[in-house]
Design a protein around this motif. Structure first.
Motif, PDB file in Angstrom:
ATOM      1  N   ILE A  21       7.934  -3.124   8.523  1.00  0.00           N
ATOM      2  CA  ILE A  21       6.753  -3.438   7.850  1.00  0.00           C
ATOM      3  C   ILE A  21       6.650  -2.167   6.671  1.00  0.00           C
ATOM      4  CG2 ILE A  21       4.116  -2.866   7.804  1.00  0.00           C
ATOM      5  CD1 ILE A  21       4.206  -3.640  10.866  1.00  0.00           C
ATOM      6  N   ASP A  22       6.380  -2.667   5.294  1.00  0.00           N
ATOM      7  CA  ASP A  22       6.655  -1.784   4.475  1.00  0.00           C
ATOM      8  C   ASP A  22       5.591  -2.400   3.127  1.00  0.00           C
ATOM      9  OD1 ASP A  22       7.689  -0.094   2.434  1.00  0.00           O
ATOM     10  OD2 ASP A  22       9.262  -1.357   1.355  1.00  0.00           O
ATOM     11  N   LEU A  23       4.950  -1.102   2.670  1.00  0.00           N
ATOM     12  CA  LEU A  23       4.176  -1.290   1.625  1.00  0.00           C
ATOM     13  C   LEU A  23       4.550  -0.932   0.373  1.00  0.00           C
ATOM     14  CD1 LEU A  23       0.942   0.198   3.084  1.00  0.00           C
ATOM     15  CD2 LEU A  23       1.077  -2.221   2.245  1.00  0.00           C
ATOM     16  N   TRP A  24       4.530  -1.586  -0.697  1.00  0.00           N
ATOM     17  CA  TRP A  24       5.214  -1.403  -1.950  1.00  0.00           C
ATOM     18  C   TRP A  24       4.564  -1.730  -3.187  1.00  0.00           C
ATOM     19  CZ3 TRP A  24       7.270  -5.160  -5.053  1.00  0.00           C
ATOM     20  CH2 TRP A  24       7.334  -6.426  -4.131  1.00  0.00           C
ATOM     21  N   SER A  25       4.793  -1.261  -4.426  1.00  0.00           N
ATOM     22  CA  SER A  25       4.038  -1.555  -5.665  1.00  0.00           C
ATOM     23  C   SER A  25       5.137  -2.057  -6.579  1.00  0.00           C
ATOM     24  CB  SER A  25       3.463  -0.376  -6.318  1.00  0.00           C
ATOM     25  OG  SER A  25       2.469  -0.097  -5.238  1.00  0.00           O
ATOM     26  N   ASN A  26       4.904  -3.135  -7.228  1.00  0.00           N
ATOM     27  CA  ASN A  26       6.087  -3.602  -8.392  1.00  0.00           C
ATOM     28  C   ASN A  26       5.621  -2.751  -9.745  1.00  0.00           C
ATOM     29  OD1 ASN A  26       3.504  -4.529  -9.828  1.00  0.00           O
ATOM     30  ND2 ASN A  26       4.116  -6.770  -9.133  1.00  0.00           N
ATOM     31  N   ARG A  27       6.446  -3.238 -10.849  1.00  0.00           N
ATOM     32  CA  ARG A  27       6.143  -2.461 -12.047  1.00  0.00           C
ATOM     33  C   ARG A  27       4.882  -2.391 -12.686  1.00  0.00           C
ATOM     34  NH1 ARG A  27      12.042  -3.226 -15.069  1.00  0.00           N
ATOM     35  NH2 ARG A  27      13.173  -2.285 -13.229  1.00  0.00           N
ATOM     36  N   GLN A  28       3.975  -3.203 -12.270  1.00  0.00           N
ATOM     37  CA  GLN A  28       2.747  -3.419 -12.948  1.00  0.00           C
ATOM     38  C   GLN A  28       1.632  -2.850 -11.988  1.00  0.00           C
ATOM     39  OE1 GLN A  28       4.697  -6.195 -12.785  1.00  0.00           O
ATOM     40  NE2 GLN A  28       5.146  -6.200 -14.729  1.00  0.00           N
ATOM     41  N   MET A  29       2.271  -1.936 -11.061  1.00  0.00           N
ATOM     42  CA  MET A  29       1.425  -1.369  -9.961  1.00  0.00           C
ATOM     43  C   MET A  29       0.570  -2.107  -8.980  1.00  0.00           C
ATOM     44  SD  MET A  29       2.612   1.704 -10.204  1.00  0.00           S
ATOM     45  CE  MET A  29       1.559   2.344  -9.073  1.00  0.00           C
ATOM     46  N   ARG A  30       1.072  -3.442  -8.784  1.00  0.00           N
ATOM     47  CA  ARG A  30       0.446  -4.281  -7.633  1.00  0.00           C
ATOM     48  C   ARG A  30       1.192  -4.122  -6.331  1.00  0.00           C
ATOM     49  NH1 ARG A  30       1.186  -8.763 -12.047  1.00  0.00           N
ATOM     50  NH2 ARG A  30      -0.913  -8.752 -13.043  1.00  0.00           N
ATOM     51  N   SER A  31       0.081  -3.781  -5.563  1.00  0.00           N
ATOM     52  CA  SER A  31       0.712  -3.485  -4.257  1.00  0.00           C
ATOM     53  C   SER A  31       0.869  -4.811  -3.150  1.00  0.00           C
ATOM     54  CB  SER A  31      -0.350  -2.470  -3.520  1.00  0.00           C
ATOM     55  OG  SER A  31      -0.280  -1.478  -4.059  1.00  0.00           O
ATOM     56  N   VAL A  34       4.828  -6.408   3.155  1.00  0.00           N
ATOM     57  CA  VAL A  34       5.925  -7.172   3.870  1.00  0.00           C
ATOM     58  C   VAL A  34       6.064  -6.962   5.177  1.00  0.00           C
ATOM     59  CG1 VAL A  34       8.282  -7.851   3.483  1.00  0.00           C
ATOM     60  CG2 VAL A  34       6.862  -7.449   1.531  1.00  0.00           C
ATOM     61  N   ILE A  35       6.252  -7.864   5.885  1.00  0.00           N
ATOM     62  CA  ILE A  35       6.411  -7.776   7.382  1.00  0.00           C
ATOM     63  C   ILE A  35       7.573  -8.818   7.786  1.00  0.00           C
ATOM     64  CG2 ILE A  35       5.541  -7.996   9.943  1.00  0.00           C
ATOM     65  CD1 ILE A  35       2.664  -7.482   8.580  1.00  0.00           C
ATOM     66  N   THR A  36       8.798  -8.297   8.241  1.00  0.00           N
ATOM     67  CA  THR A  36       9.957  -9.194   8.471  1.00  0.00           C
ATOM     68  C   THR A  36       9.951  -9.108   9.978  1.00  0.00           C
ATOM     69  OG1 THR A  36      10.663  -8.472   6.256  1.00  0.00           O
ATOM     70  CG2 THR A  36      12.341  -9.538   7.896  1.00  0.00           C
ATOM     71  N   GLY A  37      10.736 -10.064  10.653  1.00  0.00           N
ATOM     72  CA  GLY A  37      10.707  -9.987  11.896  1.00  0.00           C
ATOM     73  C   GLY A  37      12.408 -10.181  12.423  1.00  0.00           C
ATOM     74  N   TYR A  38      12.928  -9.663  13.221  1.00  0.00           N
ATOM     75  CA  TYR A  38      14.377  -9.666  13.555  1.00  0.00           C
ATOM     76  C   TYR A  38      14.347 -10.007  15.057  1.00  0.00           C
ATOM     77  CZ  TYR A  38      14.561  -7.320   9.122  1.00  0.00           C
ATOM     78  OH  TYR A  38      14.750  -7.162   7.917  1.00  0.00           O
ATOM     79  N   PHE A  39      15.045 -10.759  15.379  1.00  0.00           N
ATOM     80  CA  PHE A  39      15.307 -11.627  16.702  1.00  0.00           C
ATOM     81  C   PHE A  39      16.621 -11.698  17.097  1.00  0.00           C
ATOM     82  CE2 PHE A  39      13.480 -14.936  14.501  1.00  0.00           C
ATOM     83  CZ  PHE A  39      13.880 -15.836  14.580  1.00  0.00           C
ATOM     84  N   VAL A  40      17.037 -11.869  18.301  1.00  0.00           N
ATOM     85  CA  VAL A  40      18.587 -12.590  18.627  1.00  0.00           C
ATOM     86  C   VAL A  40      18.107 -14.072  19.463  1.00  0.00           C
ATOM     87  CG1 VAL A  40      20.405 -12.458  20.061  1.00  0.00           C
ATOM     88  CG2 VAL A  40      19.744 -10.391  18.817  1.00  0.00           C
TER      89      VAL A  40
END
Length: 140
Positions: A21-31, A34-40
């Protein structure tokens, strides 16, 4: 690592999933969150993007948790999540500390033990917390 196309098809028989899980902002400061799942599955490490949503407003603990819980409810996988990897931002650490009854394990506060007699039977039952995932912070 294989990227999955249809989430429901691939996740139907998966027993556990790990999340980043990550919170990030682009160059225009829009937040964004992202939630990514990993499994086998079938001896193949797979990944799926569960959410990449605009994150408007303050990055409060409650708002972060609400977005996470909404995503878990949407895909009905909260019982399958074994580990969550995040950065070390204080709001993220507090959101995913998964406080157990009887104490507060927030990183900014000392342990503040609460009155155990006020706990309901469900809260006092350790089996009620078997579904809580382990929280791991990345090195960044």
């Amino acid at each position: 690592m294989k990227s999955t196309g249809n989430f429901y098809t691939h996740m139907k028989d998966v027993e556990t999933i790990c999340l980043t899980i990550d919170l990030w902002s682009n160059r225009q400061m829009r937040s964004f969150m992202v939630i990514t799942g990993y499994f086998v599955k079938d001896w193949t490490l797979s990944s799926v993007m569960l959410a990449c949503t605009r994150f408007c407003g303050r990055h409060t603990v409650d708002y972060v948790l609400q977005q996470y819980e909404d995503t878990m409810a949407k895909y009905q996988i909260s019982h399958k999540v074994s580990h969550i990897v995040t950065d070390s931002a204080s709001n993220i650490l507090k959101a995913f500390s998964f406080n157990l009854p009887g104490f507060d394990s927030s990183p900014d506060d000392e342990h503040d033990y609460k009155d155990q007699d006020n706990l309901s039977d469900e809260e006092a039952d350790p089996a009620a917390f078997d579904h809580l995932p382990d929280h791991i912070t990345c090195f960044m």
